[in-house]
Design a protein around this motif. Structure first.
Motif, PDB file in Angstrom:
ATOM      1  N   LEU A 153       0.838  -1.206   0.000  1.00  0.00           N
ATOM      2  CA  LEU A 153       0.000   0.000   0.000  1.00  0.00           C
ATOM      3  C   LEU A 153       0.867   1.247   0.000  1.00  0.00           C
ATOM      4  CD1 LEU A 153      -2.688   1.485   0.225  1.00  0.00           C
ATOM      5  CD2 LEU A 153      -2.578   1.171   2.713  1.00  0.00           C
ATOM      6  N   GLU A 154       1.921   1.236   0.816  1.00  0.00           N
ATOM      7  CA  GLU A 154       2.828   2.385   0.875  1.00  0.00           C
ATOM      8  C   GLU A 154       3.459   2.644  -0.499  1.00  0.00           C
ATOM      9  OE1 GLU A 154       6.892   3.780   3.275  1.00  0.00           O
ATOM     10  OE2 GLU A 154       5.817   1.957   3.848  1.00  0.00           O
ATOM     11  N   GLU A 155       3.858   1.558  -1.158  1.00  0.00           N
ATOM     12  CA  GLU A 155       4.465   1.696  -2.485  1.00  0.00           C
ATOM     13  C   GLU A 155       3.433   2.212  -3.492  1.00  0.00           C
ATOM     14  OE1 GLU A 155       6.839  -0.982  -5.836  1.00  0.00           O
ATOM     15  OE2 GLU A 155       6.322  -1.844  -3.874  1.00  0.00           O
ATOM     16  N   ALA A 156       2.217   1.709  -3.383  1.00  0.00           N
ATOM     17  CA  ALA A 156       1.164   2.158  -4.291  1.00  0.00           C
ATOM     18  C   ALA A 156       0.883   3.646  -4.108  1.00  0.00           C
ATOM     19  CB  ALA A 156      -0.119   1.345  -4.061  1.00  0.00           C
ATOM     20  N   LEU A 157       0.838   4.082  -2.848  1.00  0.00           N
ATOM     21  CA  LEU A 157       0.595   5.499  -2.576  1.00  0.00           C
ATOM     22  C   LEU A 157       1.749   6.356  -3.074  1.00  0.00           C
ATOM     23  CD1 LEU A 157      -0.942   5.226   1.010  1.00  0.00           C
ATOM     24  CD2 LEU A 157      -2.144   5.703  -1.128  1.00  0.00           C
ATOM     25  N   ALA A 158       3.000   5.843  -2.912  1.00  0.00           N
ATOM     26  CA  ALA A 158       4.175   6.590  -3.395  1.00  0.00           C
ATOM     27  C   ALA A 158       4.141   6.714  -4.912  1.00  0.00           C
ATOM     28  CB  ALA A 158       5.463   5.900  -2.934  1.00  0.00           C
ATOM     29  N   LEU A 159       3.787   5.608  -5.583  1.00  0.00           N
ATOM     30  CA  LEU A 159       3.699   5.644  -7.042  1.00  0.00           C
ATOM     31  C   LEU A 159       2.583   6.582  -7.503  1.00  0.00           C
ATOM     32  CD1 LEU A 159       4.214   1.849  -7.864  1.00  0.00           C
ATOM     33  CD2 LEU A 159       5.765   3.728  -8.429  1.00  0.00           C
ATOM     34  N   THR A 160       1.477   6.567  -6.762  1.00  0.00           N
ATOM     35  CA  THR A 160       0.386   7.479  -7.087  1.00  0.00           C
ATOM     36  C   THR A 160       0.847   8.923  -6.977  1.00  0.00           C
ATOM     37  OG1 THR A 160      -1.246   5.874  -6.278  1.00  0.00           O
ATOM     38  CG2 THR A 160      -1.972   8.170  -6.502  1.00  0.00           C
ATOM     39  N   GLU A 206      -1.705  15.998 -28.076  1.00  0.00           N
ATOM     40  CA  GLU A 206      -0.700  15.246 -27.319  1.00  0.00           C
ATOM     41  C   GLU A 206      -0.924  15.410 -25.816  1.00  0.00           C
ATOM     42  OE1 GLU A 206       3.343  16.394 -27.899  1.00  0.00           O
ATOM     43  OE2 GLU A 206       4.102  14.671 -26.795  1.00  0.00           O
ATOM     44  N   GLU A 207      -1.280  16.639 -25.416  1.00  0.00           N
ATOM     45  CA  GLU A 207      -1.565  16.875 -23.999  1.00  0.00           C
ATOM     46  C   GLU A 207      -2.713  15.993 -23.527  1.00  0.00           C
ATOM     47  OE1 GLU A 207      -2.976  20.535 -21.048  1.00  0.00           O
ATOM     48  OE2 GLU A 207      -3.242  20.670 -23.207  1.00  0.00           O
ATOM     49  N   ARG A 208      -3.779  15.957 -24.327  1.00  0.00           N
ATOM     50  CA  ARG A 208      -4.953  15.175 -23.947  1.00  0.00           C
ATOM     51  C   ARG A 208      -4.612  13.690 -23.849  1.00  0.00           C
ATOM     52  NH1 ARG A 208      -7.830  17.161 -27.368  1.00  0.00           N
ATOM     53  NH2 ARG A 208      -7.581  15.686 -29.080  1.00  0.00           N
ATOM     54  N   GLU A 209      -3.882  13.198 -24.874  1.00  0.00           N
ATOM     55  CA  GLU A 209      -3.539  11.776 -24.874  1.00  0.00           C
ATOM     56  C   GLU A 209      -2.612  11.435 -23.711  1.00  0.00           C
ATOM     57  OE1 GLU A 209      -1.840  11.077 -28.676  1.00  0.00           O
ATOM     58  OE2 GLU A 209      -3.766  11.145 -29.762  1.00  0.00           O
ATOM     59  N   THR A 210      -1.598  12.293 -23.497  1.00  0.00           N
ATOM     60  CA  THR A 210      -0.633  12.012 -22.425  1.00  0.00           C
ATOM     61  C   THR A 210      -1.291  12.132 -21.055  1.00  0.00           C
ATOM     62  OG1 THR A 210       1.146  12.838 -23.827  1.00  0.00           O
ATOM     63  CG2 THR A 210       1.615  12.625 -21.469  1.00  0.00           C
ATOM     64  N   LEU A 211      -2.109  13.182 -20.871  1.00  0.00           N
ATOM     65  CA  LEU A 211      -2.797  13.339 -19.589  1.00  0.00           C
ATOM     66  C   LEU A 211      -3.747  12.178 -19.333  1.00  0.00           C
ATOM     67  CD1 LEU A 211      -3.639  17.154 -19.392  1.00  0.00           C
ATOM     68  CD2 LEU A 211      -2.084  15.859 -17.937  1.00  0.00           C
ATOM     69  N   GLN A 212      -4.407  11.716 -20.411  1.00  0.00           N
ATOM     70  CA  GLN A 212      -5.310  10.570 -20.243  1.00  0.00           C
ATOM     71  C   GLN A 212      -4.550   9.348 -19.749  1.00  0.00           C
ATOM     72  OE1 GLN A 212      -7.520   9.576 -23.762  1.00  0.00           O
ATOM     73  NE2 GLN A 212      -8.388   7.730 -22.890  1.00  0.00           N
ATOM     74  N   ARG A 213      -3.373   9.107 -20.359  1.00  0.00           N
ATOM     75  CA  ARG A 213      -2.576   7.946 -19.942  1.00  0.00           C
ATOM     76  C   ARG A 213      -2.060   8.125 -18.517  1.00  0.00           C
ATOM     77  NH1 ARG A 213       1.792   7.192 -24.474  1.00  0.00           N
ATOM     78  NH2 ARG A 213       2.269   5.279 -23.282  1.00  0.00           N
ATOM     79  N   LEU A 214      -1.612   9.360 -18.193  1.00  0.00           N
ATOM     80  CA  LEU A 214      -1.135   9.616 -16.827  1.00  0.00           C
ATOM     81  C   LEU A 214      -2.272   9.446 -15.821  1.00  0.00           C
ATOM     82  CD1 LEU A 214       1.136  12.736 -17.469  1.00  0.00           C
ATOM     83  CD2 LEU A 214       1.916  10.504 -16.669  1.00  0.00           C
ATOM     84  N   ARG A 215      -3.452   9.976 -16.173  1.00  0.00           N
ATOM     85  CA  ARG A 215      -4.581   9.877 -15.244  1.00  0.00           C
ATOM     86  C   ARG A 215      -5.068   8.429 -15.125  1.00  0.00           C
ATOM     87  NH1 ARG A 215      -7.165  15.477 -17.558  1.00  0.00           N
ATOM     88  NH2 ARG A 215      -6.194  16.866 -16.021  1.00  0.00           N
ATOM     89  N   GLU A 216      -4.969   7.687 -16.231  1.00  0.00           N
ATOM     90  CA  GLU A 216      -5.304   6.258 -16.143  1.00  0.00           C
ATOM     91  C   GLU A 216      -4.364   5.555 -15.185  1.00  0.00           C
ATOM     92  OE1 GLU A 216      -5.117   4.849 -20.126  1.00  0.00           O
ATOM     93  OE2 GLU A 216      -7.118   5.583 -20.683  1.00  0.00           O
ATOM     94  N   ASN A 217      -3.073   5.920 -15.221  1.00  0.00           N
ATOM     95  CA  ASN A 217      -2.112   5.357 -14.262  1.00  0.00           C
ATOM     96  C   ASN A 217      -2.532   5.674 -12.834  1.00  0.00           C
ATOM     97  OD1 ASN A 217      -0.513   4.229 -16.202  1.00  0.00           O
ATOM     98  ND2 ASN A 217       1.089   5.781 -16.125  1.00  0.00           N
ATOM     99  N   VAL A 218      -2.890   6.950 -12.610  1.00  0.00           N
ATOM    100  CA  VAL A 218      -3.293   7.361 -11.258  1.00  0.00           C
ATOM    101  C   VAL A 218      -4.540   6.608 -10.828  1.00  0.00           C
ATOM    102  CG1 VAL A 218      -4.152   9.298  -9.877  1.00  0.00           C
ATOM    103  CG2 VAL A 218      -2.218   9.634 -11.424  1.00  0.00           C
ATOM    104  N   THR A 219      -5.509   6.465 -11.769  1.00  0.00           N
ATOM    105  CA  THR A 219      -6.757   5.759 -11.445  1.00  0.00           C
ATOM    106  C   THR A 219      -6.489   4.299 -11.094  1.00  0.00           C
ATOM    107  OG1 THR A 219      -8.038   7.202 -12.906  1.00  0.00           O
ATOM    108  CG2 THR A 219      -9.020   5.075 -12.332  1.00  0.00           C
ATOM    109  N   LYS A 220      -5.655   3.635 -11.918  1.00  0.00           N
ATOM    110  CA  LYS A 220      -5.345   2.232 -11.659  1.00  0.00           C
ATOM    111  C   LYS A 220      -4.635   2.060 -10.323  1.00  0.00           C
ATOM    112  CE  LYS A 220      -5.098   0.889 -16.544  1.00  0.00           C
ATOM    113  NZ  LYS A 220      -4.200   0.478 -17.655  1.00  0.00           N
ATOM    114  N   LEU A 221      -3.686   2.951 -10.045  1.00  0.00           N
ATOM    115  CA  LEU A 221      -2.958   2.874  -8.769  1.00  0.00           C
ATOM    116  C   LEU A 221      -3.903   3.155  -7.602  1.00  0.00           C
ATOM    117  CD1 LEU A 221       0.362   4.593  -9.832  1.00  0.00           C
ATOM    118  CD2 LEU A 221       0.140   2.255  -9.010  1.00  0.00           C
ATOM    119  N   SER A 222      -4.826   4.114  -7.788  1.00  0.00           N
ATOM    120  CA  SER A 222      -5.789   4.411  -6.728  1.00  0.00           C
ATOM    121  C   SER A 222      -6.691   3.212  -6.474  1.00  0.00           C
ATOM    122  CB  SER A 222      -6.619   5.638  -7.110  1.00  0.00           C
ATOM    123  OG  SER A 222      -5.802   6.776  -7.238  1.00  0.00           O
TER     124      SER A 222
END
Length: 476
Positions: A153-160, A206-222
């Motif tokens: 959990l700590e690692e997940a929160l750090a990655l988030t 590019e901003e939209r695509e990159t932000l979408q991928r970054l936010r997907e990462n955050v969502t998955k980690l959350s």
């Protein structure tokens, strides 16, 4: 011994001190203590003399055993109360088949059993341990599983947090780049509005695509963090549950905790693409204002050698015998373009190749050409140069230019009405510098191939051909 509830107190009073089970056919002996008839008989078996009470050690007579029917009735009442209490608490503290207390735990079947179940064929050959001992063992295992889960959990929160930081930094980069793009296009007014929109749309995509991928990462980690937190909470709650509920499905809980593996986020590059260098499309637009520049031999320093078509200039090996007319530079190895410009917009490019020194720009037609020349706006020159490996805009004082890619070709754009002279690195399509001033009279292109120190700067400056789509005389 502490007694937690009245039911537990009654259970203790209804328990034989020899077999530790509920009394069966209870009898009372002379000292007043009670035992199961079978238990006390077995205890005194083989003794023909007076015997002692197993509980208080007082000497008593063997034959003086009296049935304790009231205690037998109390035992039945206690059994019913215990069953009702267990059901009321949502627990299974009493064996549903034998109505005996569940005091044992079968390791093989992972279930709580009573002493009668233990002796049955179903559990006779299984490893059976006291239920409290089993509960303690599994509680320790569950608590041991919490450590790795909390670490995950700590690692997940750090990655988030890291991904959220990357998202913020990425948005900052986009913001800065957007401001730079907007600033450059504002300087060029309506000239590059279409190019500006295309560039911003590309950047936003590019901003939209990159932000979408970054936010997907955050969502998955959350989501992973939430699942880990739920599992941790479940285990923490399980550790606080009564022993029977704690042991229920405990292996499944442990298995789920052991199979937890944090999924690393997808690697997302936050480097902006080179396509966002402003001059990528700007140069194409500037070509619309291309003008056919040729060199004026009457202005050339006697050390300079010009090509017949007036498109090349280099430093010669000897001083030429030329008229010292007022237009000619006599000390500075420079030459001007043949045509002067007033009003409108003009663009031309010069091939500098691998030269180690050069000077390019525009100047007033009225500049002094005799003796030493100072290349500053105050003296009528707006120019950049390469000397000693460094690129500089010749302001007062000079402005160093950060050049990441060595330009082999330089573009010069004169917007007379706007009072701007801009320089571009055509090689990597980047903006070098823009002078802003107020112009009056005619301005002429300025060139210097510079000195040939050590024989390393002999190559000529070459004025590039005008692109086919150039309009040359397009209005502002």
């Amino acid at each position: 011994m502490d007694r937690d509830t009245p039911v537990e107190s009654l259970q203790e009073e209804a328990t034989c001190p020899i077999c530790l089970e509920y009394f069966k056919d209870p009898v009372i002996i002379e000292c007043g203590h009670n035992f199961c008839r079978a238990c006390i008989a077995q205890c005194w078996e083989g003794s023909n003399t007076d015997v002692s009470c197993p509980q208080c050690r007082e000497t008593v007579q063997q034959g003086n055993l009296r049935p304790n029917r009231k205690l037998a009735n109390v035992v039945e009442i206690v059994k019913r109360l215990s069953l009702q209490a267990a059901k009321g608490a949502g627990e299974e503290r009493v064996c549903g088949e034998h109505q005996e207390t569940l005091k044992l735990f079968c390791e093989e079947d992972q279930t709580s059993v009573c002493v009668v179940c233990q002796l049955s064929r179903a559990h006779r050959d299984h490893r059976v341990v006291p239920i409290k001992e089993a509960a303690q063992e599994y509680k320790e295992k569950l608590q041991g599983a919490l450590g790795p889960l909390r670490k995950e959990l700590e690692e997940a929160l750090a990655l988030t947090s890291r991904e959220e930081k990357k998202t913020t930094e990425w948005q900052g980069k986009v913001k800065n780049k957007r401001e730079m793009i907007a600033g450059q296009f504002n300087k060029l007014h309506t000239l590059l509005r279409e190019e500006e929109q295309l560039l911003l749309q590309s950047l936003e995509e590019e901003e939209r695509e990159t932000l979408q991928r970054l936010r997907e990462n955050v969502t998955k980690l959350s989501q992973q963090s939430s699942s880990l937190q739920q599992l941790i909470t479940e285990i923490e709650e399980k550790c606080q549950q009564p022993v029977v509920l704690l042991l229920k499905d405990v292996k499944s809980t442990l298995s789920r905790s052991e199979n937890v593996k944090l999924q690393e986020p997808e690697a997302v590059s936050t480097d902006l693409k080179n396509v966002y260098k402003i001059s990528l499309d700007m140069r194409e637009a500037l070509k619309r204002f291309g003008v056919d520049v040729t060199l004026d031999p009457d202005t050339a320093n006697p050390w300079l050698v010009l090509s017949e078509d007036g498109k090349r200039v280099r430093l010669g090996d000897k001083h030429q015998d030329l008229p010292n007319n007022p237009e000619r530079f006599d000390r500075c190895v420079s030459v001007l373009g043949a045509e002067g410009f007033a009003g409108r917009r003009r663009y031309w490019e010069v091939e500098v190749g691998d030269k180690t020194g050069w000077e390019l720009g525009v100047c007033r037609e009225s500049v002094s050409r005799k003796g030493p020349v100072t290349l500053t706006p105050e003296d009528g020159f707006w120019a950049v140069w390469l000397r000693d490996g460094g690129y500089k805009a010749l302001t007062s004082p000079v402005t160093p230019l950060p050049v990441s890619v060595r330009p082999s070709r330089v573009g010069i754009f004169l917007d007379y009405e706007a009072g701007e002279v801009s320089f571009y690195n055509v090689t990597d399509r980047s903006h070098l510098f823009t002078f802003t001033d107020t112009f009056s009279g005619k301005l002429r292109p300025y060139f210097s191939p510079y000195l040939n120190t050590g024989g390393t700067n002999a190559a000529p400056l070459i004025i590039c051909p005008v692109p086919a789509q150039a309009g040359g005389n397009l209005g502002p």
